[in-house]
Design an enzyme around this catalytic site. Structure first.
Site, PDB file in Angstrom:
ATOM      1  CG  ASP A  79      -1.646   1.119   1.220  1.00 50.37           C
ATOM      2  OD1 ASP A  79      -2.430   1.583   0.529  1.00 50.37           O
ATOM      3  OD2 ASP A  79      -1.624   1.793   2.685  1.00 50.37           O
ATOM      4  CG  LEU A  80       1.514   3.554  -3.066  1.00 49.02           C
ATOM      5  CD1 LEU A  80       1.390   4.297  -4.418  1.00 49.02           C
ATOM      6  CD2 LEU A  80       3.167   3.239  -2.714  1.00 49.02           C
ATOM      7  CG  ASP A  81      -2.246   7.619   0.107  1.00 48.45           C
ATOM      8  OD1 ASP A  81      -1.029   7.833  -0.665  1.00 48.45           O
ATOM      9  OD2 ASP A  81      -3.590   7.678  -0.640  1.00 48.45           O
ATOM     10  CG  ASP A  90      -2.668   2.116   6.478  1.00 47.84           C
ATOM     11  OD1 ASP A  90      -3.559   3.066   6.919  1.00 47.84           O
ATOM     12  OD2 ASP A  90      -2.484   2.177   5.273  1.00 47.84           O
TER      13      ASP A  90
END
Length: 238
Positions: A16-18, A188
């Site tokens: 995941d990025l954000d 997250d």
């Protein structure tokens, strides 16, 4: 680090990025402010519309067209277009303005402070095994300096339905050429990342840097394979 299952040594990682590789919360606040500043400057008639009104319109449009939730850029465009049309703009003018507004927001959206530690960890991992990113957001990984670590960045909307839907997980496994159980997904969010990974056969790593307690999380319907509190802990897993 905490293990909840016997973790199989991964042959690839998806990220995941954000809010996993950087703190996205201040970025989104700045992007929202940029949109309202742009509206105030270029479309002063919007002064009659409160922020809560824009939010209600956003939710109403998603209720009419649930597919908008899978493409946040398109969703913002439709909100701006619909809002300006409600203020009396003809469709063509509203569409042009919506394009301009989205472009302005995306400039700010891609002004991300990526921690040095993220660069260090990703660079080290990329030397050991393939990395691929899967994001529900609309950040441009190249513009924020992360694109070079990944063989591919899959983006919801452009590349399929958003996590936890199977679209991007299935594409990731195909692109990596690996069985899903050999891939560890790191993220997250307990639903889109942990839930998405487990429902689609991936191993799941919950990135928890906020001192959250899994047993107290109402969205914790899927147990991750492992929980980490810093990205550097991944180095011990590969």
């Amino acid at each position: 680090m905490q293990f909840y299952r016997n973790l199989q040594p991964p042959k690839a990682l998806t990220f995941d990025l954000d809010d996993t590789l950087y703190d996205n919360r201040p970025v989104i606040r700045r992007a929202e402010q940029a949109m309202h500043d742009w509206l105030a400057e270029h479309h002063p008639c919007s002064h009659t519309v409160e922020r809560a009104d824009w939010q209600r319109l956003k939710m109403a449009l998603a209720a009419e067209n649930p597919m908008l939730r899978h493409d946040v850029t398109r969703w913002r465009y439709e909100v701006l277009k619909a809002g300006l049309m409600q203020l009396g703009y003809p469709r063509e003018k509203a569409e042009q303005a919506a394009d301009e507004g989205v472009a302005r927001v995306l400039v700010v959206r891609n002004q991300v402070d990526v921690p040095d530690e993220t660069h260090r960890v990703l660079a080290t991992l990329a030397e050991k095994l393939p990395l691929l990113a899967i994001t529900n957001g609309n950040v441009d990984a190249d513009k924020i300096g992360l694109g070079g670590y990944f063989s591919r960045v899959l983006v919801a909307g452009r590349d399929g339905l958003s996590k936890p839907e199977p679209d991007m997980f299935e594409q990731a496994a195909t692109l990596l050429g690996l069985p899903t159980q050999d891939i560890l997904h790191v993220g997250d969010h307990l639903v889109t990342d942990v839930g998405g990974a487990k429902q689609n056969g991936f191993q799941a790593c919950w990135f928890n840097d906020q001192q959250r307690e899994l047993r107290r999380e109402p969205k914790a319907k899927w147990l991750p394979d492992v929980e980490i509190h810093t990205l550097s802990q991944l180095l011990a897993l590969v």
